[in-house]
Write an enzyme that holds these catalytic residues in place. Structure first.
Site, mmCIF file in Angstrom:
data_model
loop_
_atom_site.group_PDB
_atom_site.id
_atom_site.type_symbol
_atom_site.label_atom_id
_atom_site.label_comp_id
_atom_site.label_asym_id
_atom_site.label_seq_id
_atom_site.Cartn_x
_atom_site.Cartn_y
_atom_site.Cartn_z
ATOM 1 C CG ASN A 51 -0.185 -0.026 2.529
ATOM 2 O OD1 ASN A 51 0.216 -1.097 2.942
ATOM 3 N ND2 ASN A 51 0.009 1.116 3.171
ATOM 4 N N GLY A 53 5.370 2.838 -0.236
ATOM 5 C CA GLY A 53 6.793 2.564 -0.320
ATOM 6 C C GLY A 53 7.209 1.674 -1.474
ATOM 7 C CB ILE A 54 10.032 -0.735 -1.707
ATOM 8 C CG1 ILE A 54 11.172 0.247 -1.406
ATOM 9 C CG2 ILE A 54 10.510 -1.804 -2.692
ATOM 10 C CD1 ILE A 54 12.348 -0.385 -0.711
ATOM 11 N N GLY A 55 7.018 -1.572 -1.881
ATOM 12 C CA GLY A 55 6.027 -2.566 -2.287
ATOM 13 C C GLY A 55 5.020 -2.014 -3.270
ATOM 14 C CE1 TYR A 183 13.543 -3.997 9.035
ATOM 15 C CE2 TYR A 183 15.864 -3.426 8.787
ATOM 16 C CZ TYR A 183 14.611 -3.615 8.245
ATOM 17 O OH TYR A 183 14.423 -3.451 6.890
#
Length: 300
Positions: A51, A53-55, A183
């Site tokens: 939804n 950014g990169i995606g 992370y």
């Protein structure tokens, strides 16, 4: 001859600005997705976290290539908005939302079950996930939230969808209390398990690779303090990629014909083969990590 303060200021500006502009220009000298003629008509693709950014840009690229694109997102409203925007920009109406919260194994199972029931085949799965700075919480499944969101959720999704896959590239990339270390550990787990997955899938026609998109101007810092977010954005203007640029290497691995049959590899943000960390090159560790992840997800 002495320089006044104004002279020094302008000298510094004319010295530093070209340097930073050069850094920004360097990020543009990459493989160009728009120059790749590969078409995905008749292919079904899934992009998690799509939804924003990169995606989102990966999903947009796949839609432009004519694919059936499933945006697997946690937020209904944001996901619907992304679907409508991608449909409008690409004129591809075969773009749809599937709700998915990778921090919840129940949500992962529900999403995978729906996809397995509705889709005859899955050709590309992009596990685009990177939540950093999450609070120190334990999920309903009894898992550390960063570990569940960034590793176990995508791990479970991938394995639950393997029966539907007939040709795809899977992208991915010691826990302590520091958020960045947590992370980083989840990303290492993804990389290790992708290597083992590629080994297990040898001879099946399915490939699995890991990708580092680079440091990008995304919402990854949304869980950090306001001061850190501001500093991140200021620094990012000069040193980080835009999300469109961060999407380049995952798209390259998904659609480039020259990578057909390539598996078990790690690609950096410049679309080049990279040598992963020593831990990620240990086959015994990879097998053990994969088994532990299987066990953790199968019990929940």
């Amino acid at each position: 001859m002495a320089l006044c303060c104004v002279d020094v200021f302008y000298y510094a500006i004319w010295t530093i600005v070209p340097f930073f502009l050069g850094l920004r220009f360097h990020h543009r000298l990459l493989w160009n997705p728009k120059a790749c003629p590969a078409q995905l008509k008749g292919k079904t693709t899934i992009v998690t976290g799509a939804n924003s950014g990169i995606g989102k840009f990966i999903a947009l690229d796949f839609a432009r290539r004519g694919a059936r694109v499933l945006l697997a997102c946690r937020d209904q409203q944001a996901g619907d908005a992304a679907v409508q925007e991608i449909r409008r920009l690409t004129h591809n109406q075969d773009v749809h939302l599937r709700l998915l919260d990778t921090s919840s194994l129940a949500s992962v199972r529900a999403c995978a079950n729906r996809i397995n029931e509705e889709e005859k085949a899955l050709h590309i799965l992009v596990n685009n996930v990177g939540a950093s700075g999450l609070p120190e919480e334990i999920t309903q499944d009894g898992l550390q939230i960063s570990f569940a969101t960034n590793h176990l959720g995508p791990f479970l999704l991938t394995n639950l969808l393997l029966g539907t896959v007939n040709f795809s590239h899977f992208k991915g990339e010691n826990l302590t209390c520091r958020m960045d270390n947590v992370y980083n550990s989840t990303k290492l787990h993804q990389l290790i398990c992708t290597t083992e997955l590629a080994r297990r899938l040898q001879g099946s026609g399915v490939t699995a690779n890991a990708v580092h998109p680079g440091y990008c101007m995304t919402s990854i810092m949304r869980h950090y303090s306001l001061a850190l977010r501001i500093a991140f954005n200021i620094i990012g203007v000069f040193f980080f990629k835009y999300v469109e640029q961060g999407a380049v290497s995952p798209i390259y691995c998904a659609v480039s014909e020259e990578l057909e049959g390539v598996t078990g590899k790690f690609f950096d943000s410049d679309c080049s083969l990279a040598r992963p960390a020593p831990l990620a090159r240990d086959p015994a560790l990879a097998a053990k990590d994969f088994e532990i992840s299987e066990r953790l997800t199968s019990k929940l």
